[in-house]
Design a protein around this motif. Sequence first.
Motif, short mmCIF file in Angstrom:
data_model
loop_
_atom_site.label_atom_id
_atom_site.label_comp_id
_atom_site.label_asym_id
_atom_site.label_seq_id
_atom_site.Cartn_x
_atom_site.Cartn_y
_atom_site.Cartn_z
N LYS A 31 0.84 -1.20 0.00
CA LYS A 31 0.00 0.00 0.00
C LYS A 31 0.88 1.25 0.00
O LYS A 31 0.66 2.18 -0.78
CB LYS A 31 -0.92 0.02 1.22
CG LYS A 31 -2.02 -1.02 1.20
CD LYS A 31 -2.81 -0.98 2.48
CE LYS A 31 -3.78 -2.14 2.56
NZ LYS A 31 -4.55 -2.16 3.81
N TYR A 32 1.90 1.26 0.86
CA TYR A 32 2.79 2.42 0.95
C TYR A 32 3.53 2.65 -0.36
O TYR A 32 3.66 3.77 -0.84
CB TYR A 32 3.79 2.27 2.09
CG TYR A 32 3.18 1.95 3.43
CD1 TYR A 32 1.92 2.45 3.79
CD2 TYR A 32 3.84 1.15 4.34
CE1 TYR A 32 1.35 2.16 5.03
CE2 TYR A 32 3.29 0.87 5.58
CZ TYR A 32 2.05 1.37 5.91
OH TYR A 32 1.49 1.08 7.13
N GLN A 33 3.99 1.56 -0.96
CA GLN A 33 4.73 1.65 -2.23
C GLN A 33 3.83 2.24 -3.32
O GLN A 33 4.24 3.13 -4.07
CB GLN A 33 5.21 0.27 -2.64
CG GLN A 33 5.86 0.20 -3.99
CD GLN A 33 6.09 -1.25 -4.43
OE1 GLN A 33 5.89 -2.19 -3.69
NE2 GLN A 33 6.52 -1.40 -5.66
N VAL A 34 2.60 1.77 -3.42
CA VAL A 34 1.67 2.25 -4.44
C VAL A 34 1.33 3.73 -4.20
O VAL A 34 1.26 4.52 -5.14
CB VAL A 34 0.40 1.38 -4.50
CG1 VAL A 34 -0.66 1.99 -5.40
CG2 VAL A 34 0.75 -0.03 -4.97
N VAL A 35 1.16 4.11 -2.94
CA VAL A 35 0.86 5.51 -2.62
C VAL A 35 2.00 6.42 -3.07
O VAL A 35 1.77 7.48 -3.67
CB VAL A 35 0.56 5.70 -1.11
CG1 VAL A 35 0.57 7.17 -0.72
CG2 VAL A 35 -0.78 5.06 -0.77
N VAL A 36 3.22 6.02 -2.80
CA VAL A 36 4.38 6.84 -3.19
C VAL A 36 4.46 6.95 -4.72
O VAL A 36 4.70 8.02 -5.26
CB VAL A 36 5.69 6.29 -2.58
CG1 VAL A 36 6.90 6.98 -3.17
CG2 VAL A 36 5.67 6.46 -1.07
N GLN A 37 4.23 5.83 -5.42
CA GLN A 37 4.22 5.86 -6.89
C GLN A 37 3.12 6.78 -7.39
O GLN A 37 3.31 7.58 -8.30
CB GLN A 37 4.01 4.45 -7.46
CG GLN A 37 5.16 3.53 -7.24
CD GLN A 37 4.80 2.07 -7.51
OE1 GLN A 37 3.64 1.69 -7.55
NE2 GLN A 37 5.82 1.25 -7.67
N PHE A 38 1.95 6.67 -6.80
CA PHE A 38 0.79 7.47 -7.18
C PHE A 38 1.08 8.95 -6.96
O PHE A 38 0.81 9.79 -7.82
CB PHE A 38 -0.40 7.02 -6.34
CG PHE A 38 -1.70 7.66 -6.70
CD1 PHE A 38 -2.48 7.13 -7.72
CD2 PHE A 38 -2.17 8.76 -6.02
CE1 PHE A 38 -3.70 7.70 -8.04
CE2 PHE A 38 -3.38 9.34 -6.34
CZ PHE A 38 -4.15 8.80 -7.36
N ALA A 39 1.63 9.28 -5.80
CA ALA A 39 1.89 10.68 -5.44
C ALA A 39 2.98 11.31 -6.29
O ALA A 39 3.07 12.53 -6.39
CB ALA A 39 2.26 10.78 -3.97
N GLY A 40 3.79 10.48 -6.94
CA GLY A 40 4.90 11.00 -7.74
C GLY A 40 4.50 11.70 -9.01
O GLY A 40 5.29 12.43 -9.59
N ALA A 41 3.28 11.54 -9.46
CA ALA A 41 2.81 12.17 -10.70
C ALA A 41 1.90 13.33 -10.34
O ALA A 41 0.68 13.17 -10.20
CB ALA A 41 2.09 11.15 -11.57
N GLN A 42 2.47 14.51 -10.17
CA GLN A 42 1.74 15.69 -9.69
C GLN A 42 0.49 16.00 -10.51
O GLN A 42 -0.57 16.25 -9.95
CB GLN A 42 2.67 16.92 -9.69
CG GLN A 42 3.83 16.81 -8.75
CD GLN A 42 3.43 16.96 -7.30
OE1 GLN A 42 2.37 17.45 -6.98
NE2 GLN A 42 4.30 16.52 -6.41
N GLU A 43 0.63 16.03 -11.81
CA GLU A 43 -0.50 16.39 -12.67
C GLU A 43 -1.64 15.39 -12.54
O GLU A 43 -2.81 15.75 -12.48
CB GLU A 43 -0.04 16.49 -14.13
CG GLU A 43 -1.07 17.12 -15.04
CD GLU A 43 -0.56 17.30 -16.47
OE1 GLU A 43 -1.38 17.66 -17.31
OE2 GLU A 43 0.64 17.07 -16.73
N ALA A 44 -1.28 14.12 -12.45
CA ALA A 44 -2.29 13.08 -12.31
C ALA A 44 -2.96 13.15 -10.94
O ALA A 44 -4.17 12.96 -10.82
CB ALA A 44 -1.66 11.71 -12.52
N VAL A 45 -2.18 13.44 -9.89
CA VAL A 45 -2.76 13.56 -8.56
C VAL A 45 -3.76 14.71 -8.53
O VAL A 45 -4.85 14.59 -7.98
CB VAL A 45 -1.66 13.77 -7.49
CG1 VAL A 45 -2.26 14.13 -6.14
CG2 VAL A 45 -0.81 12.52 -7.36
#
Length: 182
Positions: A104-118
């Motif tokens: 879960k933590y790994q996916v959250v960090v990957q997800f948060a890495g794309a500013q425009e997508a977030v």
Amino acid sequence: PDTESVHVWPVILGLNTEASVLPAADTGSGYQPRHRVECVSAGCLLLSSLLAFPPDTVVPVCQGLGALGRQFPEALHALSMDRMAGRVLEAAFKPGSALPDSLKYQVVVQFAGAQEAVASTCTSPAGGWVVSAMFAACETHPDSQKHLKDALLSVGSRLKTANPAVWHKCGMEAASVPTNDQ
């Protein structure tokens, strides 16, 4: 294992053994993920049910989300903005789901890495709840939660205006928010 695992979620969500991560159509408006996954309601229900099983019985499902996040992070953003698939991701990040906390933590960090997508995800009606679920899943892991909070801070007041419930659930009122969006 990523080569095979990356297909687990698309196959189940689409209930189609030929399913895979597909290139997304460009609509020409705002942020557009480069990849997408086709979903059907029965596939979403099935995957949500599988996430309630003990982790050791659904290892490919767990590995599949990690592989999807590593190889096609845009597909995760597209899934989070889909009403049905977003509910599956919410279930994946709930306490007691089959996903190990470390994943879960790994996916959250990957997800948060794309500013425009977030920015696009957290301000959308469906995607905002996925972001809230991710944020709650990281309560015991401050580093991952900080990555996500920093990404949300970059959205600034747009998040507060577009999705005040997410703003509140992610504790953004306590954070310092820039007055000018980046």
